[in-house]
Design a protein around this motif. Structure first.
Motif, PDB file in Angstrom:
ATOM      1  N   ALA A   1     -31.055  89.001  51.453  1.00 52.80           N
ATOM      2  CA  ALA A   1     -31.081  89.779  52.689  1.00 52.80           C
ATOM      3  C   ALA A   1     -31.917  91.050  52.507  1.00 52.80           C
ATOM      4  O   ALA A   1     -32.867  91.299  53.264  1.00 52.80           O
ATOM      5  N   LEU A   2     -31.595  91.827  51.463  1.00 55.17           N
ATOM      6  CA  LEU A   2     -32.325  93.079  51.250  1.00 55.17           C
ATOM      7  C   LEU A   2     -33.792  92.800  50.913  1.00 55.17           C
ATOM      8  O   LEU A   2     -34.695  93.483  51.399  1.00 55.17           O
ATOM      9  N   GLY A   3     -34.017  91.787  50.064  1.00 51.27           N
ATOM     10  CA  GLY A   3     -35.380  91.485  49.614  1.00 51.27           C
ATOM     11  C   GLY A   3     -36.263  90.995  50.751  1.00 51.27           C
ATOM     12  O   GLY A   3     -37.429  91.381  50.846  1.00 51.27           O
ATOM     13  N   THR A   4     -35.714  90.160  51.640  1.00 46.24           N
ATOM     14  CA  THR A   4     -36.528  89.642  52.740  1.00 46.24           C
ATOM     15  C   THR A   4     -36.911  90.778  53.695  1.00 46.24           C
ATOM     16  O   THR A   4     -38.072  90.887  54.105  1.00 46.24           O
ATOM     17  N   LEU A   5     -35.944  91.631  54.016  1.00 47.69           N
ATOM     18  CA  LEU A   5     -36.240  92.779  54.881  1.00 47.69           C
ATOM     19  C   LEU A   5     -37.359  93.625  54.278  1.00 47.69           C
ATOM     20  O   LEU A   5     -38.338  93.973  54.944  1.00 47.69           O
ATOM     21  N   ALA A   6     -37.206  93.920  52.979  1.00 49.22           N
ATOM     22  CA  ALA A   6     -38.199  94.766  52.318  1.00 49.22           C
ATOM     23  C   ALA A   6     -39.555  94.080  52.285  1.00 49.22           C
ATOM     24  O   ALA A   6     -40.586  94.721  52.509  1.00 49.22           O
ATOM     25  N   ALA A   7     -39.558  92.772  52.041  1.00 48.47           N
ATOM     26  CA  ALA A   7     -40.836  92.047  52.000  1.00 48.47           C
ATOM     27  C   ALA A   7     -41.518  92.103  53.358  1.00 48.47           C
ATOM     28  O   ALA A   7     -42.745  92.240  53.451  1.00 48.47           O
ATOM     29  N   LEU A   8     -40.713  92.020  54.436  1.00 46.45           N
ATOM     30  CA  LEU A   8     -41.291  92.117  55.780  1.00 46.45           C
ATOM     31  C   LEU A   8     -41.968  93.475  55.962  1.00 46.45           C
ATOM     32  O   LEU A   8     -43.074  93.558  56.504  1.00 46.45           O
ATOM     33  N   GLY A   9     -41.304  94.536  55.504  1.00 47.37           N
ATOM     34  CA  GLY A   9     -41.893  95.867  55.608  1.00 47.37           C
ATOM     35  C   GLY A   9     -43.131  95.992  54.744  1.00 47.37           C
ATOM     36  O   GLY A   9     -44.154  96.530  55.169  1.00 47.37           O
ATOM     37  N   LEU A  10     -43.030  95.470  53.510  1.00 51.02           N
ATOM     38  CA  LEU A  10     -44.142  95.624  52.561  1.00 51.02           C
ATOM     39  C   LEU A  10     -45.388  94.882  53.014  1.00 51.02           C
ATOM     40  O   LEU A  10     -46.506  95.259  52.665  1.00 51.02           O
ATOM     41  N   SER A  11     -45.213  93.806  53.783  1.00 57.32           N
ATOM     42  CA  SER A  11     -46.398  93.037  54.158  1.00 57.32           C
ATOM     43  C   SER A  11     -47.051  93.584  55.424  1.00 57.32           C
ATOM     44  O   SER A  11     -48.056  93.064  55.873  1.00 57.32           O
ATOM     45  N   ARG A  12     -46.471  94.646  56.002  1.00 58.48           N
ATOM     46  CA  ARG A  12     -47.141  95.274  57.152  1.00 58.48           C
ATOM     47  C   ARG A  12     -48.254  96.178  56.648  1.00 58.48           C
ATOM     48  O   ARG A  12     -48.051  96.939  55.698  1.00 58.48           O
TER      49      ARG A  12
ATOM     50  N   GLU B   1     -49.335  98.844  57.786  1.00 59.01           N
ATOM     51  CA  GLU B   1     -49.120 100.288  57.975  1.00 59.01           C
ATOM     52  C   GLU B   1     -48.235 100.885  56.894  1.00 59.01           C
ATOM     53  O   GLU B   1     -48.049 102.091  56.853  1.00 59.01           O
ATOM     54  N   MET B   2     -47.642 100.032  56.058  1.00 54.75           N
ATOM     55  CA  MET B   2     -46.644 100.500  55.093  1.00 54.75           C
ATOM     56  C   MET B   2     -47.201 101.613  54.204  1.00 54.75           C
ATOM     57  O   MET B   2     -48.165 101.409  53.480  1.00 54.75           O
ATOM     58  N   PRO B   3     -46.587 102.831  54.247  1.00 53.52           N
ATOM     59  CA  PRO B   3     -47.080 103.895  53.365  1.00 53.52           C
ATOM     60  C   PRO B   3     -46.573 103.696  51.934  1.00 53.52           C
ATOM     61  O   PRO B   3     -45.471 103.187  51.723  1.00 53.52           O
ATOM     62  N   GLY B   4     -47.396 104.058  50.954  1.00 45.62           N
ATOM     63  CA  GLY B   4     -46.992 103.986  49.545  1.00 45.62           C
ATOM     64  C   GLY B   4     -46.649 102.592  49.068  1.00 45.62           C
ATOM     65  O   GLY B   4     -45.764 102.397  48.247  1.00 45.62           O
ATOM     66  N   ARG B   5     -47.374 101.613  49.605  1.00 42.29           N
ATOM     67  CA  ARG B   5     -47.034 100.218  49.357  1.00 42.29           C
ATOM     68  C   ARG B   5     -47.000  99.865  47.878  1.00 42.29           C
ATOM     69  O   ARG B   5     -46.052  99.264  47.379  1.00 42.29           O
ATOM     70  N   LYS B   6     -48.049 100.275  47.163  1.00 45.57           N
ATOM     71  CA  LYS B   6     -48.184  99.871  45.758  1.00 45.57           C
ATOM     72  C   LYS B   6     -47.054 100.435  44.899  1.00 45.57           C
ATOM     73  O   LYS B   6     -46.484  99.725  44.074  1.00 45.57           O
TER      74      LYS B   6
ATOM     75  N   ALA C   1     -45.302 102.809  63.819  1.00 46.59           N
ATOM     76  CA  ALA C   1     -45.428 101.578  63.039  1.00 46.59           C
ATOM     77  C   ALA C   1     -45.091 101.834  61.577  1.00 46.59           C
ATOM     78  O   ALA C   1     -44.432 101.026  60.920  1.00 46.59           O
ATOM     79  N   ARG C   2     -45.547 103.007  61.057  1.00 47.66           N
ATOM     80  CA  ARG C   2     -45.241 103.355  59.660  1.00 47.66           C
ATOM     81  C   ARG C   2     -43.747 103.510  59.462  1.00 47.66           C
ATOM     82  O   ARG C   2     -43.179 103.024  58.501  1.00 47.66           O
ATOM     83  N   ARG C   3     -43.112 104.211  60.432  1.00 49.28           N
ATOM     84  CA  ARG C   3     -41.669 104.418  60.320  1.00 49.28           C
ATOM     85  C   ARG C   3     -40.930 103.088  60.332  1.00 49.28           C
ATOM     86  O   ARG C   3     -39.997 102.874  59.573  1.00 49.28           O
ATOM     87  N   LYS C   4     -41.377 102.169  61.201  1.00 57.38           N
ATOM     88  CA  LYS C   4     -40.724 100.861  61.299  1.00 57.38           C
ATOM     89  C   LYS C   4     -40.830 100.120  59.971  1.00 57.38           C
ATOM     90  O   LYS C   4     -39.858  99.553  59.482  1.00 57.38           O
ATOM     91  N   ALA C   5     -42.028 100.121  59.386  1.00 54.63           N
ATOM     92  CA  ALA C   5     -42.233  99.416  58.126  1.00 54.63           C
ATOM     93  C   ALA C   5     -41.359 100.033  57.040  1.00 54.63           C
ATOM     94  O   ALA C   5     -40.674  99.334  56.287  1.00 54.63           O
ATOM     95  N   LEU C   6     -41.347 101.359  56.997  1.00 57.14           N
ATOM     96  CA  LEU C   6     -40.567 102.067  55.980  1.00 57.14           C
ATOM     97  C   LEU C   6     -39.078 101.786  56.166  1.00 57.14           C
ATOM     98  O   LEU C   6     -38.330 101.621  55.208  1.00 57.14           O
TER      99      LEU C   6
END
Lengths: 317, 424
Positions: free
Chosen positions: A115-126, A128-133, B24-29
């Protein structure tokens, strides 16, 4: 790898050597896994093929070690095998208890990690994600950090979770997580998360983001979009990530050694004891059962992978 | 001047875009946040707190009750004397009086174990000195220097006073010195430990050496297999891939115990060799509970981690390059060395780094099959955690190991990229 007709004798020799070499390496990979299966049916308490076994004499084989798995730890193992005997086994058999613990801990840590990993993966693959790496590096690190360091760190933390507060000047004491199911489940969740993240982000990399916009333009809210569009498409990746997380927990022994109490002994923990103290062919019968389980898991992951490739439009293998 | 572009409801386009992007950034975060907090709280923080133990060890000045967690200050008189007198001051009667008062206090609070254990790390054998000293402290008469030294002359040892002074600080780099086989001389300078106590640097070198060897053997074995899998037609290679993936999915303990069965002295391999007449009964090979056993079992366990990245790189290499080299007159060896091998380097780098990282921190297999000679640094850390209970030294050794692993991890990220990590 057909040898071309124009190949020189030297090249022919090399081609054959190469094939023999590959076969030997495959033997090296498979031999230890296959060898435990016949040996687990040994009628004698040895780790080698007896003369009777080699002669394929039925007397050389027995299921006594499988029987021992069931009866070990029972109150009355030699009683008549009626309803009472089975109840005794279900309640007291050491290995059965370990199996139950492994399944309980594996199940809950898989649910949490997935559950936690899938949510995070969804965020990470956007995009716009800041600080992705950096975030990705932190989330994958439980796979990389030596397990003994993870286990000792968690041991100190779990023996007094509020002890952390002393760094901000508060001396607090609250319940302990060592020797609890919660503690072991949380530890295994952490270890399973990298696998979920890796498989789900891999699946999402082939996911067409415009489908989300299409769903939105047709009036779907984010929830509906997730359950009706995204999840069905990434489900194979999610399930194979979950299987990885389950296997990680099911096979984990070091954090169990440090965190778990006598009530949370799992199958790997029992095997660890068995190997360290007096290794008996009973260990090999457990090993055989685990090999069969891993064959089943591998088959499911392979099927899921093919299904995922089909869904994503990659040419099926 | 051109009119500023606005959206339909009159907001400047630039501001509207910025707002949309930050949403969008906030949503992803927001999606990542639950897991990130969970990982930070129950993984990063505990490891950080453990690492803090390597420099922060207050056991000499504060005794912690293991049951309730209550902390009692101890050795405060001596701490006061150390604070008032600089390093190098000969301990005088006041110092001994402070020590005796503290020893008596240790007996009252039952804390002689805490203080003694801390000094015992630096000077083995002093735990019993503290215990007996605490027991007898109440009966001592002034002048304390003479009476305490008469009780046990070891109390006059300058090394002991040096160790006690260092321990009152609470914060110390001594455990890192110990982890690097260094110790402090009586005057505070850093010197090498005695010959027979220099074990950690050797063990680190062994761990890295063995890991490098295992990585190399894995590469040697993985290369032909990965090449075969990459060049065979899909149907056949998928079938053979199962032979690689099945060990990958099989329990580590199953594989380790299988190797024990195969390699031990009365095991299948030795029996077969004797049966074939290649060796006699008394020539049975010792392949278990030593370095050989560790290398064989770890190579087997880590081999899939080398084959899989190599395979995925080799799949993308077009066979036409080698054919072109051959048609231009290269021998098959030259074509392999100059054309094929360089193209596989990304795979070699990815697999090699991954196997090396995993090997350096390996614990289970060396603990079970390594015997005395096949042990790695992880096993030493576990020993200090479970047996000698020198947790600060365990933390210092862990910190060094962790630093090495994190550097390799960073290198892996730079060269390969974490998001390229694939399983199966």
């Amino acid at each position: 790898m057909a040898i071309p007709t124009y190949a020189s004798p030297l090249e022919r020799t090399w081609a054959w050597t190469y094939r023999v070499l590959c076969v030997l390496i495959f033997v090296f990979l498979m031999a230890p896994i296959l060898i435990v299966i016949p040996l687990s049916f040994n009628a004698e308490p040895y780790f080698t093929f007896t003369d009777k076994m080699l002669a394929l004499d039925p007397d050389g084989y027995s299921t006594r070690w499988y029987d021992l798995l069931l009866t070990f730890g029972m109150k009355a193992p030699d009683a008549v095998r009626d309803g009472g005997w089975w109840a005794d086994m279900w309640a007291n058999s050491t290995w059965l208890k370990a199996a139950k613990n492994s399944v309980i801990i594996g199940f809950w840590s898989t649910i949490l990690a997935t559950a936690l990993g899938t949510l995070a993966a969804l965020g990470l693959s956007r995009p716009e994600m800041p600080g992705r790496k950096v975030i990705m590096a932190i989330l994958i690190s439980p796979m990389i950090v030596p397990i003994i360091i993870t286990a000792t760190g968690m041991f100190f933390f779990y023996s007094n979770p509020c002890g952390i507060l002393q760094w901000v000047g508060i001396s607090a004491q609250c319940g302990r997580l060592t020797s609890t199911y919660t503690g072991v489940i949380l530890a295994h969740t952490i270890l399973g998360i990298p696998f979920v993240i890796i498989t789900v982000t891999a699946t999402l990399s082939g996911f067409d983001q415009s489908l989300i916009r299409a769903a939105a333009s047709l009036g779907a809210n984010p929830r509906t979009t997730f359950f009706k569009v995204i999840l069905p498409l990434i489900l194979p990746g999610v399930i194979s990530g979950a299987l990885f997380a389950f296997v990680t927990s099911f096979d984990e022994v070091v954090t169990v050694l440090f965190i778990a109490g006598p009530e949370q002994q799992t199958i790997p923990r029992q095997m660890w004891n068995g190997i360290r103290e007096q290794i008996s062919p009973a260990i090999l019968s457990v090993a055989t059962i685990l090999v069969i389980i891993s064959v089943l898991l591998l088959a499911s992951v392979e099927l899921l992978r093919r299904r995922s490739e089909r869904l994503r439009g990659v040419a099926p293998a | 001047m051109a009119e500023m572009l606005t959206t339909a409801d009159g907001i400047p386009l630039k501001a509207a875009l910025a707002r949309a992007q930050s949403r969008a950034r906030r949503k992803a975060l927001f999606l990542v946040l639950p897991l990130l907090i969970f990982t930070l709280l129950s993984f990063v923080l505990p490891i950080g707190a453990m690492m803090a133990r390597s420099v922060h060890n207050p056991e000499f000045v504060a005794s912690t009750d293991r049951g309730t967690g209550a902390v009692t200050p101890i050795m405060q008189n001596l701490k006061g004397w150390f604070d008032a007198n600089p390093l190098g001051t000969e301990p005088d009667e006041a110092a001994y009086a402070a020590l005796v008062a503290d020893l008596a206090h240790l007996q009252e609070t039952k804390a002689s174990g805490s203080a003694g254990t801390r000094i015992n790390y630096d000077l083995p054998g002093t735990l019993s000195l503290f215990k007996s000293g605490a027991r007898g402290a109440g009966k001592l008469e002034p002048p304390f220097k003479e009476s305490l030294l008469a009780d046990d002359a070891r109390w006059g040892d300058p090394k002991l006073w040096q160790a006690m002074r260092a321990a009152t600080a609470g914060v110390t780099a001594d455990f890192y010195l110990a982890a690097l086989d260094r110790t402090r001389a009586a005057d505070g300078s850093i010197v090498q430990a005695e010959e027979n106590r220099q074990i950690y640097i050797k063990l680190f070198l062994r761990t890295f050496g063995l890991s490098a060897l295992i990585t190399f053997v894995c590469l040697l074995l993985a290369f032909p297999v990965a090449h075969l899998l990459a060049t065979l037609p899909m149907a056949k290679s998928n079938l053979l891939m199962i032979l690689v993936l099945l060990p990958f999915w099989t329990s580590l303990l199953v594989r380790t115990s299988a190797w024990m069965v195969l390699l031990q002295e009365q095991g299948v391999l030795n029996d077969s060799l004797v049966g074939l007449g290649l060796i006699t009964e008394d020539q049975r090979l010792a392949m278990m509970y030593n370095t050989t056993g560790t290398i064989i079992a770890m190579t087997h366990i880590l081999l899939p981690f080398m084959i899989l990245p190599l395979y995925s790189v080799m799949r993308t290499i077009k066979p036409s390059y080698v054919r072109a080299a051959r048609s231009l007159g290269a021998t098959s060896w030259t074509a392999f060395r100059r054309v094929y091998l360089p193209q596989t380097l990304p795979g070699i780098g990815a697999g090699g780094l991954l196997v090396f990282i995993l090997a350096v921190g390996y614990y289970i297999t060396p603990a079970l099959v390594g015997g005395a000679s096949g042990r790695l640094i992880s096993n030493m850390i576990a020993d200090h955690m479970n047996d000698t209970l020198n947790w600060s030294l365990a933390a210092a050794l862990s910190a060094i190991l962790l630093a090495a692993v994190l550097i390799l991890y960073w290198l892996y990220d730079r060269l390969v990229g974490i998001d390229k990590l694939k399983l199966g």
